[in-house]
Write a protein that holds these residues in place. Sequence first.
Motif, PDB file in Angstrom:
ATOM      1  N   GLY A  29       0.820  -1.199   0.000  1.00 32.51           N
ATOM      2  CA  GLY A  29       0.000   0.000   0.000  1.00 32.51           C
ATOM      3  C   GLY A  29       0.855   1.250   0.000  1.00 32.51           C
ATOM      4  N   GLY A  30       2.004   1.178   0.652  1.00 33.67           N
ATOM      5  CA  GLY A  30       2.938   2.307   0.661  1.00 33.67           C
ATOM      6  C   GLY A  30       3.456   2.616  -0.733  1.00 33.67           C
ATOM      7  N   ASP A  31       3.717   1.563  -1.526  1.00 33.09           N
ATOM      8  CA  ASP A  31       4.163   1.759  -2.915  1.00 33.09           C
ATOM      9  C   ASP A  31       3.092   2.480  -3.719  1.00 33.09           C
ATOM     10  OD1 ASP A  31       6.538   0.330  -2.415  1.00 33.09           O
ATOM     11  OD2 ASP A  31       5.662  -1.563  -3.108  1.00 33.09           O
ATOM     12  N   VAL A  32       1.862   2.039  -3.557  1.00 29.58           N
ATOM     13  CA  VAL A  32       0.748   2.655  -4.295  1.00 29.58           C
ATOM     14  C   VAL A  32       0.583   4.103  -3.863  1.00 29.58           C
ATOM     15  CG1 VAL A  32      -1.726   2.574  -4.754  1.00 29.58           C
ATOM     16  CG2 VAL A  32      -0.413   0.442  -4.687  1.00 29.58           C
ATOM     17  N   THR A  92      -6.443   8.020 -11.760  1.00 28.27           N
ATOM     18  CA  THR A  92      -7.793   7.751 -11.269  1.00 28.27           C
ATOM     19  C   THR A  92      -7.779   7.518  -9.763  1.00 28.27           C
ATOM     20  OG1 THR A  92      -8.419   6.809 -13.405  1.00 28.27           O
ATOM     21  CG2 THR A  92      -9.811   6.243 -11.520  1.00 28.27           C
ATOM     22  N   VAL A  93      -6.821   6.748  -9.294  1.00 27.03           N
ATOM     23  CA  VAL A  93      -6.694   6.524  -7.841  1.00 27.03           C
ATOM     24  C   VAL A  93      -6.419   7.854  -7.139  1.00 27.03           C
ATOM     25  CG1 VAL A  93      -5.340   5.397  -6.021  1.00 27.03           C
ATOM     26  CG2 VAL A  93      -5.995   4.115  -8.065  1.00 27.03           C
ATOM     27  N   ALA A  94      -5.593   8.689  -7.737  1.00 26.12           N
ATOM     28  CA  ALA A  94      -5.313  10.000  -7.151  1.00 26.12           C
ATOM     29  C   ALA A  94      -6.603  10.804  -7.005  1.00 26.12           C
ATOM     30  CB  ALA A  94      -4.298  10.760  -8.003  1.00 26.12           C
ATOM     31  N   ALA A  95      -7.441  10.780  -8.020  1.00 33.38           N
ATOM     32  CA  ALA A  95      -8.715  11.505  -7.963  1.00 33.38           C
ATOM     33  C   ALA A  95      -9.654  10.872  -6.936  1.00 33.38           C
ATOM     34  CB  ALA A  95      -9.368  11.522  -9.342  1.00 33.38           C
ATOM     35  N   MET A  96      -9.676   9.558  -6.870  1.00 33.10           N
ATOM     36  CA  MET A  96     -10.585   8.855  -5.956  1.00 33.10           C
ATOM     37  C   MET A  96     -10.200   9.040  -4.492  1.00 33.10           C
ATOM     38  SD  MET A  96     -11.051   5.334  -8.120  1.00 33.10           S
ATOM     39  CE  MET A  96     -11.834   4.435  -6.806  1.00 33.10           C
ATOM     40  N   GLN A 106      -4.754   1.808   0.789  1.00 32.12           N
ATOM     41  CA  GLN A 106      -5.708   0.708   0.821  1.00 32.12           C
ATOM     42  C   GLN A 106      -5.786  -0.048  -0.499  1.00 32.12           C
ATOM     43  OE1 GLN A 106      -7.225  -0.081   3.777  1.00 32.12           O
ATOM     44  NE2 GLN A 106      -5.882   1.545   4.513  1.00 32.12           N
ATOM     45  N   PHE A 107      -5.225   0.505  -1.563  1.00 25.52           N
ATOM     46  CA  PHE A 107      -5.318  -0.111  -2.885  1.00 25.52           C
ATOM     47  C   PHE A 107      -4.218  -1.149  -3.076  1.00 25.52           C
ATOM     48  CE2 PHE A 107      -7.867   3.597  -3.410  1.00 25.52           C
ATOM     49  CZ  PHE A 107      -8.813   3.264  -4.357  1.00 25.52           C
ATOM     50  N   SER A 108      -4.617  -2.313  -3.557  1.00 22.00           N
ATOM     51  CA  SER A 108      -3.679  -3.401  -3.846  1.00 22.00           C
ATOM     52  C   SER A 108      -3.432  -3.481  -5.355  1.00 22.00           C
ATOM     53  CB  SER A 108      -4.274  -4.725  -3.357  1.00 22.00           C
ATOM     54  OG  SER A 108      -5.407  -5.056  -4.159  1.00 22.00           O
ATOM     55  N   LEU A 109      -2.555  -4.368  -5.749  1.00 19.33           N
ATOM     56  CA  LEU A 109      -2.308  -4.594  -7.170  1.00 19.33           C
ATOM     57  C   LEU A 109      -3.587  -5.042  -7.869  1.00 19.33           C
ATOM     58  CD1 LEU A 109      -0.464  -4.795  -9.640  1.00 19.33           C
ATOM     59  CD2 LEU A 109       0.201  -7.084  -8.854  1.00 19.33           C
ATOM     60  N   GLU A 110      -4.344  -5.901  -7.242  1.00 17.75           N
ATOM     61  CA  GLU A 110      -5.601  -6.359  -7.844  1.00 17.75           C
ATOM     62  C   GLU A 110      -6.582  -5.206  -8.019  1.00 17.75           C
ATOM     63  OE1 GLU A 110      -6.547  -9.232  -9.350  1.00 17.75           O
ATOM     64  OE2 GLU A 110      -4.429  -9.688  -9.134  1.00 17.75           O
ATOM     65  N   ASP A 111      -6.624  -4.300  -7.050  1.00 21.32           N
ATOM     66  CA  ASP A 111      -7.473  -3.115  -7.186  1.00 21.32           C
ATOM     67  C   ASP A 111      -7.035  -2.288  -8.390  1.00 21.32           C
ATOM     68  OD1 ASP A 111      -8.898  -3.753  -4.831  1.00 21.32           O
ATOM     69  OD2 ASP A 111      -7.488  -2.612  -3.586  1.00 21.32           O
ATOM     70  N   LEU A 112      -5.723  -2.085  -8.504  1.00 18.48           N
ATOM     71  CA  LEU A 112      -5.199  -1.311  -9.632  1.00 18.48           C
ATOM     72  C   LEU A 112      -5.542  -1.975 -10.963  1.00 18.48           C
ATOM     73  CD1 LEU A 112      -1.652  -0.272  -8.313  1.00 18.48           C
ATOM     74  CD2 LEU A 112      -3.753   1.101  -8.339  1.00 18.48           C
ATOM     75  N   MET A 113      -5.469  -3.288 -11.004  1.00 18.86           N
ATOM     76  CA  MET A 113      -5.783  -3.995 -12.248  1.00 18.86           C
ATOM     77  C   MET A 113      -7.276  -3.897 -12.574  1.00 18.86           C
ATOM     78  SD  MET A 113      -2.824  -4.691 -13.198  1.00 18.86           S
ATOM     79  CE  MET A 113      -3.295  -5.482 -14.714  1.00 18.86           C
ATOM     80  N   ALA A 114      -8.125  -3.917 -11.565  1.00 18.12           N
ATOM     81  CA  ALA A 114      -9.561  -3.749 -11.795  1.00 18.12           C
ATOM     82  C   ALA A 114      -9.845  -2.349 -12.337  1.00 18.12           C
ATOM     83  CB  ALA A 114     -10.334  -4.000 -10.509  1.00 18.12           C
ATOM     84  N   ILE A 115      -9.169  -1.363 -11.779  1.00 16.46           N
ATOM     85  CA  ILE A 115      -9.336   0.012 -12.270  1.00 16.46           C
ATOM     86  C   ILE A 115      -8.787   0.117 -13.686  1.00 16.46           C
ATOM     87  CG2 ILE A 115      -8.657   2.422 -11.906  1.00 16.46           C
ATOM     88  CD1 ILE A 115      -8.655   1.706  -8.848  1.00 16.46           C
ATOM     89  N   SER A 116      -7.690  -0.562 -13.972  1.00 12.38           N
ATOM     90  CA  SER A 116      -7.135  -0.570 -15.334  1.00 12.38           C
ATOM     91  C   SER A 116      -8.147  -1.120 -16.333  1.00 12.38           C
ATOM     92  CB  SER A 116      -5.853  -1.411 -15.406  1.00 12.38           C
ATOM     93  OG  SER A 116      -4.796  -0.753 -14.783  1.00 12.38           O
ATOM     94  N   GLY A 117      -8.876  -2.145 -15.928  1.00  9.97           N
ATOM     95  CA  GLY A 117      -9.920  -2.691 -16.796  1.00  9.97           C
ATOM     96  C   GLY A 117     -10.979  -1.645 -17.102  1.00  9.97           C
ATOM     97  N   ALA A 118     -11.365  -0.870 -16.084  1.00  6.62           N
ATOM     98  CA  ALA A 118     -12.344   0.206 -16.294  1.00  6.62           C
ATOM     99  C   ALA A 118     -11.760   1.295 -17.190  1.00  6.62           C
ATOM    100  CB  ALA A 118     -12.784   0.784 -14.956  1.00  6.62           C
ATOM    101  N   VAL A 119     -10.475   1.575 -17.035  1.00  5.33           N
ATOM    102  CA  VAL A 119      -9.810   2.562 -17.897  1.00  5.33           C
ATOM    103  C   VAL A 119      -9.861   2.086 -19.347  1.00  5.33           C
ATOM    104  CG1 VAL A 119      -7.585   3.606 -18.504  1.00  5.33           C
ATOM    105  CG2 VAL A 119      -8.303   3.536 -16.112  1.00  5.33           C
TER     106      VAL A 119
END
Length: 153
Positions: A29-32, A92-96, A106-119
């Motif tokens: 989460g720190g990386d994200v 998008t995460v920055a805006a959210m 709180q965002f994980s790699l899987e969360d990022l990939m789900a958001i990437s799908g929406a992108v």
Amino acid sequence: MRIPFFTLVGCLALLLNLSSPGSGATLTGGDVAAAVAAIRSEHPTPAQKKVVDLVLATMLKEHHQKLGLTGSQITPQANERLNQVSRLTLMTVAAMTAHDPSAARQFSLEDLMAISGAVMKTLRDMKVDSRDLQNRTFVLDTLIPQVIEELAK
């Protein structure tokens, strides 16, 4: 006026917990949070640039795996496009998360990939071209809110 909307959507995404149990996320989460901070920054530090590179490389590897790309299918053009999607995901995460590092953690790699799908879906649905993506106003005021709406569905 937008910040409350983004905060609401960010909280909604966290409540939905887009990640699946047992996912093998290699990012913390720190990386994200650090990558999101770097994306927000006008002049990111070398350390921030390094963490963005780490997040982008991890996401690129995950994109390859999820899309089943191997060998000759992994072209520089494909990697460039996937990295662009990953950067839009971080924006998008920055805006959210509305400038809240603890929310970004709180965002994980899987969360990022789900958001990437929406992108990716939003880019396709809106028929966005590379010229549109160079227009920062379009990206921030039109594209990212559309991605967030897609995530809220």
